[in-house]
Design an enzyme around this catalytic site. Sequence first.
Site, PDB file in Angstrom:
ATOM      1  N   LYS A  13       0.834  -1.214   0.000  1.00  0.00           N
ATOM      2  CA  LYS A  13       0.000   0.000   0.000  1.00  0.00           C
ATOM      3  C   LYS A  13       0.867   1.263   0.000  1.00  0.00           C
ATOM      4  CE  LYS A  13      -2.138  -1.066   3.846  1.00  0.00           C
ATOM      5  NZ  LYS A  13      -1.434  -2.317   4.168  1.00  0.00           N
ATOM      6  N   ARG A  88     -10.050   0.928   8.478  1.00  0.00           N
ATOM      7  CA  ARG A  88      -9.552  -0.400   8.795  1.00  0.00           C
ATOM      8  C   ARG A  88     -10.556  -1.221   9.585  1.00  0.00           C
ATOM      9  NH1 ARG A  88      -3.758   0.363   8.689  1.00  0.00           N
ATOM     10  NH2 ARG A  88      -2.691  -1.467   9.387  1.00  0.00           N
ATOM     11  N   ARG A 123      11.933  -5.331   4.829  1.00  0.00           N
ATOM     12  CA  ARG A 123      11.530  -3.919   4.656  1.00  0.00           C
ATOM     13  C   ARG A 123      12.414  -2.980   5.465  1.00  0.00           C
ATOM     14  NH1 ARG A 123       5.552  -1.910   5.450  1.00  0.00           N
ATOM     15  NH2 ARG A 123       5.681  -3.036   7.413  1.00  0.00           N
ATOM     16  N   ARG A 156      11.052  -1.266  10.987  1.00  0.00           N
ATOM     17  CA  ARG A 156       9.900  -0.942  11.836  1.00  0.00           C
ATOM     18  C   ARG A 156       9.806  -1.907  13.001  1.00  0.00           C
ATOM     19  NH1 ARG A 156       4.625   0.191   8.209  1.00  0.00           N
ATOM     20  NH2 ARG A 156       3.699  -1.150   9.783  1.00  0.00           N
ATOM     21  N   ARG A 167      -0.672  -9.021  13.199  1.00  0.00           N
ATOM     22  CA  ARG A 167      -1.293  -7.998  12.329  1.00  0.00           C
ATOM     23  C   ARG A 167      -2.134  -8.646  11.239  1.00  0.00           C
ATOM     24  NH1 ARG A 167       3.937  -5.099  10.735  1.00  0.00           N
ATOM     25  NH2 ARG A 167       2.661  -3.962   9.248  1.00  0.00           N
TER      26      ARG A 167
HETATM   27  P1  AP5 Z   1       4.793  -1.574   1.873  1.00  0.00           P
HETATM   28  O1  AP5 Z   1       4.478  -0.738   0.683  1.00  0.00           O
HETATM   29  O2  AP5 Z   1       5.510  -0.930   2.997  1.00  0.00           O
HETATM   30  O3  AP5 Z   1       3.454  -2.317   2.389  1.00  0.00           O
HETATM   31  P2  AP5 Z   1       2.187  -1.781   3.162  1.00  0.00           P
HETATM   32  O4  AP5 Z   1       0.996  -2.415   2.541  1.00  0.00           O
HETATM   33  O5  AP5 Z   1       2.204  -0.302   3.270  1.00  0.00           O
HETATM   34  O6  AP5 Z   1       2.441  -2.496   4.566  1.00  0.00           O
HETATM   35  P3  AP5 Z   1       2.318  -1.908   6.034  1.00  0.00           P
HETATM   36  O7  AP5 Z   1       3.061  -2.866   6.933  1.00  0.00           O
HETATM   37  O8  AP5 Z   1       2.719  -0.478   6.091  1.00  0.00           O
HETATM   38  O9  AP5 Z   1       0.811  -2.053   6.279  1.00  0.00           O
HETATM   39  P4  AP5 Z   1       0.070  -2.003   7.584  1.00  0.00           P
HETATM   40  O10 AP5 Z   1      -1.307  -1.812   7.105  1.00  0.00           O
HETATM   41  O11 AP5 Z   1       0.283  -3.181   8.464  1.00  0.00           O
HETATM   42  O12 AP5 Z   1       0.779  -0.826   8.415  1.00  0.00           O
HETATM   43  P5  AP5 Z   1       0.330   0.644   8.816  1.00  0.00           P
HETATM   44  O13 AP5 Z   1       1.537   1.479   8.834  1.00  0.00           O
HETATM   45  O14 AP5 Z   1      -0.834   1.073   8.012  1.00  0.00           O
HETATM   46  O15 AP5 Z   1       5.609  -2.857   1.363  1.00  0.00           O
HETATM   47  C1  AP5 Z   1       6.104  -3.840   2.262  1.00  0.00           C
HETATM   48  C2  AP5 Z   1       7.507  -4.299   1.822  1.00  0.00           C
HETATM   49  O16 AP5 Z   1       7.416  -4.975   0.566  1.00  0.00           O
HETATM   50  C3  AP5 Z   1       8.503  -3.156   1.586  1.00  0.00           C
HETATM   51  O17 AP5 Z   1       9.762  -3.604   1.936  1.00  0.00           O
HETATM   52  C4  AP5 Z   1       8.415  -2.888   0.061  1.00  0.00           C
HETATM   53  O18 AP5 Z   1       9.606  -2.346  -0.460  1.00  0.00           O
HETATM   54  C5  AP5 Z   1       8.153  -4.292  -0.466  1.00  0.00           C
HETATM   55  N1  AP5 Z   1       7.292  -4.307  -1.665  1.00  0.00           N
HETATM   56  C6  AP5 Z   1       6.202  -3.509  -1.900  1.00  0.00           C
HETATM   57  N2  AP5 Z   1       5.623  -3.836  -3.085  1.00  0.00           N
HETATM   58  C7  AP5 Z   1       6.348  -4.888  -3.571  1.00  0.00           C
HETATM   59  C8  AP5 Z   1       6.229  -5.681  -4.752  1.00  0.00           C
HETATM   60  N3  AP5 Z   1       5.249  -5.482  -5.643  1.00  0.00           N
HETATM   61  N4  AP5 Z   1       7.140  -6.685  -4.949  1.00  0.00           N
HETATM   62  C9  AP5 Z   1       8.138  -6.909  -4.035  1.00  0.00           C
HETATM   63  N5  AP5 Z   1       8.290  -6.177  -2.906  1.00  0.00           N
HETATM   64  C10 AP5 Z   1       7.405  -5.175  -2.665  1.00  0.00           C
HETATM   65  O19 AP5 Z   1      -0.176   0.409  10.301  1.00  0.00           O
HETATM   66  C11 AP5 Z   1       0.719   0.083  11.333  1.00  0.00           C
HETATM   67  C12 AP5 Z   1      -0.022   0.021  12.656  1.00  0.00           C
HETATM   68  O20 AP5 Z   1      -0.578   1.336  12.970  1.00  0.00           O
HETATM   69  C13 AP5 Z   1      -1.244  -0.917  12.685  1.00  0.00           C
HETATM   70  O21 AP5 Z   1      -0.863  -2.239  12.990  1.00  0.00           O
HETATM   71  C14 AP5 Z   1      -2.092  -0.263  13.786  1.00  0.00           C
HETATM   72  O22 AP5 Z   1      -1.619  -0.583  15.052  1.00  0.00           O
HETATM   73  C15 AP5 Z   1      -1.872   1.235  13.550  1.00  0.00           C
HETATM   74  N6  AP5 Z   1      -2.863   1.816  12.608  1.00  0.00           N
HETATM   75  C16 AP5 Z   1      -2.605   2.415  11.390  1.00  0.00           C
HETATM   76  N7  AP5 Z   1      -3.732   2.821  10.775  1.00  0.00           N
HETATM   77  C17 AP5 Z   1      -4.754   2.472  11.632  1.00  0.00           C
HETATM   78  C18 AP5 Z   1      -6.160   2.607  11.574  1.00  0.00           C
HETATM   79  N8  AP5 Z   1      -6.755   3.166  10.508  1.00  0.00           N
HETATM   80  N9  AP5 Z   1      -6.901   2.126  12.592  1.00  0.00           N
HETATM   81  C19 AP5 Z   1      -6.312   1.563  13.692  1.00  0.00           C
HETATM   82  N10 AP5 Z   1      -4.979   1.409  13.817  1.00  0.00           N
HETATM   83  C20 AP5 Z   1      -4.194   1.863  12.806  1.00  0.00           C
HETATM   84 MG    MG Z   2       2.384   1.078   4.849  1.00  0.00          MG
END
Ligand code: AP5
Ligand code: MG
Length: 216
Positions: A13, A88, A123, A156, A167
Site C-alpha cells: 500500500k 480499517r 523492509r 519498523r 497484524r
Molecule cells: P509496503 O508498501 O511498505 O506495504 P504496506 O501495505 O504499506 O504495509 P504496512 O506494513 O505499512 O501495512 P500495515 O497496514 O500493516 O501498516 P500501517 O503502517 O498502516 O511494502 C512492504 C515491503 O514490501 C517493503 O519492503 C516494500 O519495499 C516491499 N514491496 C512492496 N511492493 C512490492 C512488490 N510489488 N514486490 C516486491 N516487494 C514489494 O499500520 C501500522 C499500525 O498502525 C497498525 O498495525 C495499527 O496498530 C496502527 N494503525 C494504522 N492505521 C490504523 C487505523 N486506521 N486504525 C487503527 N490502527 C491503525
Molecule cells: Mg504502509
Amino acid sequence: MKIILLGPPGAGKGTQAELISNKLNIPHISTGDILREAISNKTPLGDQAKKIMDQGNLVSDEVILGIIKERLSEKDCKGGFLFDGFPRTIGQADGLKNLNIDINLVLEIKISDEIIITRMSGRRIHQASGRSYHIKYNPPRIEGKDDVTGEDLIQRNDDKPETVLARLEVYKKQTDPLIDYYLDIQKKTDLKFVKVNGANSPKEVSEEIFRSFEKI
Ligand code: AP5
Ligand code: MG
C-alpha cells in the site's frame, strides 16, 4: 479523486501510494505514518499508540477518526486524497461515510500470507517520510540510506515475525469485512471497487492501478 487503498500488511500500500500520489498530485494520507511520527515526536498520541502498534493491534476508531478529520481540514486535501491504511474497521468506514465524503475508488491489493512474511522481514523505511524499501525487491540506491534525503533507513518495530502474524490476524478479522462493505456500496453508488494483483513487481502493480483510473 478520493481513493482508498485496502490490503493486508505488506501488500504494498505504502509503495503504491507514493506512486499514485505523485501521478495524481493528491496527498497520501497514511494513518500508520501519522502514528509513527507521533511516536517519534513523543506526543501524548504517540505514547498512547506505541504499545498498541508494537503488539500489532488497532488504535481505537475514535482516535483514528479524530486524526482523519484534522488531516482532511488541511488545504491540500481540497482536490482529493489517497487513504493508505484507513479505514480499517467497519466503525471507521461508517465514520468516514458520516463525514459525507464521496469516495471514487477503492483499490484492493491482493496478496498471499507467504509473500507478506518475506516482504516484511526485508523492509526498511525512511522514518520522516514513510518511504518504504526492501533490501532485495526494492533496494535504495545507497545501502541503508533514503534515496531522496540520504538519511538513515530503519526497520519498523512491528515487523518482527510474531507481530506480523498478529497484524495479519487482525486484518482478517477487522479489515477484510470492508471488502464486502465497499462492494455493496459499489452496487448503489458511483464508487468503483478494483482488485489488483499485489504479487507482481511494484511497476506491474502500479501499471494495473493506473489502468483502473480510466474506468472512473
Ligand atoms: P509496503 O508498501 O511498505 O506495504 P504496506 O501495505 O504499506 O504495509 P504496512 O506494513 O505499512 O501495512 P500495515 O497496514 O500493516 O501498516 P500501517 O503502517 O498502516 O511494502 C512492504 C515491503 O514490501 C517493503 O519492503 C516494500 O519495499 C516491499 N514491496 C512492496 N511492493 C512490492 C512488490 N510489488 N514486490 C516486491 N516487494 C514489494 O499500520 C501500522 C499500525 O498502525 C497498525 O498495525 C495499527 O496498530 C496502527 N494503525 C494504522 N492505521 C490504523 C487505523 N486506521 N486504525 C487503527 N490502527 C491503525
Ligand atoms: Mg504502509
